[in-house]
Design a protein around this motif. Structure first.
Motif, PDB file in Angstrom:
ATOM      1  N   ASP A 100      23.812  45.347  78.080  1.00  0.00           N
ATOM      2  CA  ASP A 100      24.599  45.458  79.418  1.00  0.00           C
ATOM      3  C   ASP A 100      23.342  45.074  80.472  1.00  0.00           C
ATOM      4  O   ASP A 100      23.609  44.711  81.456  1.00  0.00           O
ATOM      5  N   HIS A 101      22.180  44.727  80.008  1.00  0.00           N
ATOM      6  CA  HIS A 101      21.230  44.045  81.158  1.00  0.00           C
ATOM      7  C   HIS A 101      21.459  42.875  81.342  1.00  0.00           C
ATOM      8  O   HIS A 101      21.145  42.154  82.322  1.00  0.00           O
ATOM      9  N   HIS A 154      23.269  49.231  83.715  1.00  0.00           N
ATOM     10  CA  HIS A 154      22.565  49.747  82.580  1.00  0.00           C
ATOM     11  C   HIS A 154      22.873  51.243  82.271  1.00  0.00           C
ATOM     12  O   HIS A 154      22.969  52.058  83.287  1.00  0.00           O
ATOM     13  N   ARG A 155      23.041  51.628  81.045  1.00  0.00           N
ATOM     14  CA  ARG A 155      23.463  52.723  80.683  1.00  0.00           C
ATOM     15  C   ARG A 155      24.913  53.319  81.162  1.00  0.00           C
ATOM     16  O   ARG A 155      25.090  54.434  81.718  1.00  0.00           O
ATOM     17  N   GLY A 156      25.562  52.166  81.031  1.00  0.00           N
ATOM     18  CA  GLY A 156      27.096  52.544  81.749  1.00  0.00           C
ATOM     19  C   GLY A 156      28.044  52.637  80.606  1.00  0.00           C
ATOM     20  O   GLY A 156      27.621  53.329  79.364  1.00  0.00           O
ATOM     21  N   THR A 171      28.664  50.795  77.720  1.00  0.00           N
ATOM     22  CA  THR A 171      27.653  50.611  76.423  1.00  0.00           C
ATOM     23  C   THR A 171      27.097  51.560  75.811  1.00  0.00           C
ATOM     24  O   THR A 171      26.597  51.403  74.984  1.00  0.00           O
ATOM     25  N   HIS A 172      26.846  52.577  76.766  1.00  0.00           N
ATOM     26  CA  HIS A 172      25.976  53.683  76.358  1.00  0.00           C
ATOM     27  C   HIS A 172      27.317  54.814  76.151  1.00  0.00           C
ATOM     28  O   HIS A 172      26.622  56.012  76.847  1.00  0.00           O
ATOM     29  N   THR A 173      28.083  54.861  75.611  1.00  0.00           N
ATOM     30  CA  THR A 173      29.042  55.947  75.514  1.00  0.00           C
ATOM     31  C   THR A 173      29.579  56.020  73.982  1.00  0.00           C
ATOM     32  O   THR A 173      29.483  55.189  73.120  1.00  0.00           O
ATOM     33  N   LEU A 174      30.257  57.125  73.817  1.00  0.00           N
ATOM     34  CA  LEU A 174      31.080  57.525  72.401  1.00  0.00           C
ATOM     35  C   LEU A 174      32.140  56.563  72.517  1.00  0.00           C
ATOM     36  O   LEU A 174      32.440  55.826  71.164  1.00  0.00           O
ATOM     37  N   ALA A 175      32.903  55.818  73.573  1.00  0.00           N
ATOM     38  CA  ALA A 175      33.907  54.967  73.444  1.00  0.00           C
ATOM     39  C   ALA A 175      33.362  53.507  72.667  1.00  0.00           C
ATOM     40  O   ALA A 175      34.079  53.075  71.949  1.00  0.00           O
ATOM     41  N   PHE A 176      32.133  53.246  73.250  1.00  0.00           N
ATOM     42  CA  PHE A 176      31.600  51.926  72.769  1.00  0.00           C
ATOM     43  C   PHE A 176      31.392  52.165  71.194  1.00  0.00           C
ATOM     44  O   PHE A 176      31.426  51.062  70.555  1.00  0.00           O
ATOM     45  N   ALA A 177      30.448  53.301  70.893  1.00  0.00           N
ATOM     46  CA  ALA A 177      30.282  53.562  69.569  1.00  0.00           C
ATOM     47  C   ALA A 177      31.541  53.335  68.670  1.00  0.00           C
ATOM     48  O   ALA A 177      31.470  52.906  67.621  1.00  0.00           O
ATOM     49  N   LEU A 178      32.612  53.953  68.929  1.00  0.00           N
ATOM     50  CA  LEU A 178      33.919  53.774  68.307  1.00  0.00           C
ATOM     51  C   LEU A 178      34.060  52.287  68.195  1.00  0.00           C
ATOM     52  O   LEU A 178      34.860  52.307  67.134  1.00  0.00           O
ATOM     53  N   LEU A 179      34.201  51.684  69.312  1.00  0.00           N
ATOM     54  CA  LEU A 179      34.702  50.379  69.425  1.00  0.00           C
ATOM     55  C   LEU A 179      33.648  49.508  68.371  1.00  0.00           C
ATOM     56  O   LEU A 179      34.342  48.698  67.548  1.00  0.00           O
ATOM     57  N   PRO A 199      25.721  58.432  79.711  1.00  0.00           N
ATOM     58  CA  PRO A 199      27.081  59.012  79.767  1.00  0.00           C
ATOM     59  C   PRO A 199      27.956  58.919  78.678  1.00  0.00           C
ATOM     60  O   PRO A 199      28.955  58.385  78.638  1.00  0.00           O
ATOM     61  N   PHE A 200      27.627  59.952  77.879  1.00  0.00           N
ATOM     62  CA  PHE A 200      28.381  60.171  76.494  1.00  0.00           C
ATOM     63  C   PHE A 200      29.722  60.170  76.596  1.00  0.00           C
ATOM     64  O   PHE A 200      30.554  59.247  75.611  1.00  0.00           O
ATOM     65  N   LEU A 201      30.282  60.701  77.475  1.00  0.00           N
ATOM     66  CA  LEU A 201      31.736  60.901  77.502  1.00  0.00           C
ATOM     67  C   LEU A 201      32.523  60.204  78.419  1.00  0.00           C
ATOM     68  O   LEU A 201      33.573  60.348  78.986  1.00  0.00           O
ATOM     69  N   TRP A 202      31.810  59.145  79.027  1.00  0.00           N
ATOM     70  CA  TRP A 202      32.443  58.231  79.996  1.00  0.00           C
ATOM     71  C   TRP A 202      33.679  57.446  79.319  1.00  0.00           C
ATOM     72  O   TRP A 202      33.452  57.214  78.161  1.00  0.00           O
TER      73      TRP A 202
END
Length: 162
Positions: free
Chosen positions: A47-48, A55-57, A59-67, A117-120
């Protein structure tokens, strides 16, 4: 955290998985999984370099981890098609390592005051344990040392059990 801290947390998170894979007689998956975890350890920080994404948007979420896990599952399916056999195992392995690799990054960043923002997009709340600043050199090297030691210990323990 910085790169070394992310490597350390990724290795620490992977250690029990590596142990289980070795114990199950899959050193090939343990080796590939460990390498993939290290490779994925800094992916959310892309994201940088992405315009319009903070930054820390996202790409720093559970949704991104699942993707990323879904992409890993697809890679596992493709690999199974090329190599033949073990389709279910490789799909589950790809999903698990992809998801776990990103979750390890989030865990490392949650150690810092900025949090993640884990749950974004469900919630904009940042989760943090306020343990250390991301730029703390000692903390980054300590996490790396702990991760390396945990992975080595898991490998030695698995080889003794098997």
């Amino acid at each position: 955290m910085y790169r070394r801290g992310h490597w350390g947390v990724s290795l620490l998170v992977f250690a029990p998985v590596g142990f289980a894979l070795l114990w199950l007689g899959r050193p090939d998956l343990a080796f590939v999984g460990g390498g993939a975890m290290l490779w994925l350890s800094t992916l959310p920080d892309v994201d940088h370099r992405l315009p319009g994404i903070s930054h820390r948007g996202p790409t720093h979420t559970l949704a991104f981890a699942l993707l990323v896990g879904a992409v890993g599952a697809g890679a596992g399916a493709g690999l199974a098609a090329v190599l033949g056999g073990g389709r279910t195992t490789l799909i589950a392995f790809g999903f698990g390592i992809g998801t776990l690799g990103i979750l390890a990054h989030l865990l490392a960043d949650a150690l810092t005051p900025a949090g993640v923002p884990f749950l974004w997009p469900l919630s904009g709340r940042d989760f943090s344990v306020y343990l250390t600043r991301a730029d703390n050199t000692l903390a980054n090297y300590a996490l790396l040392a702990v991760g390396v030691c945990a992975t080595a210990a898991a490998g030695v323990a698995a080889l003794r059990v098997v």
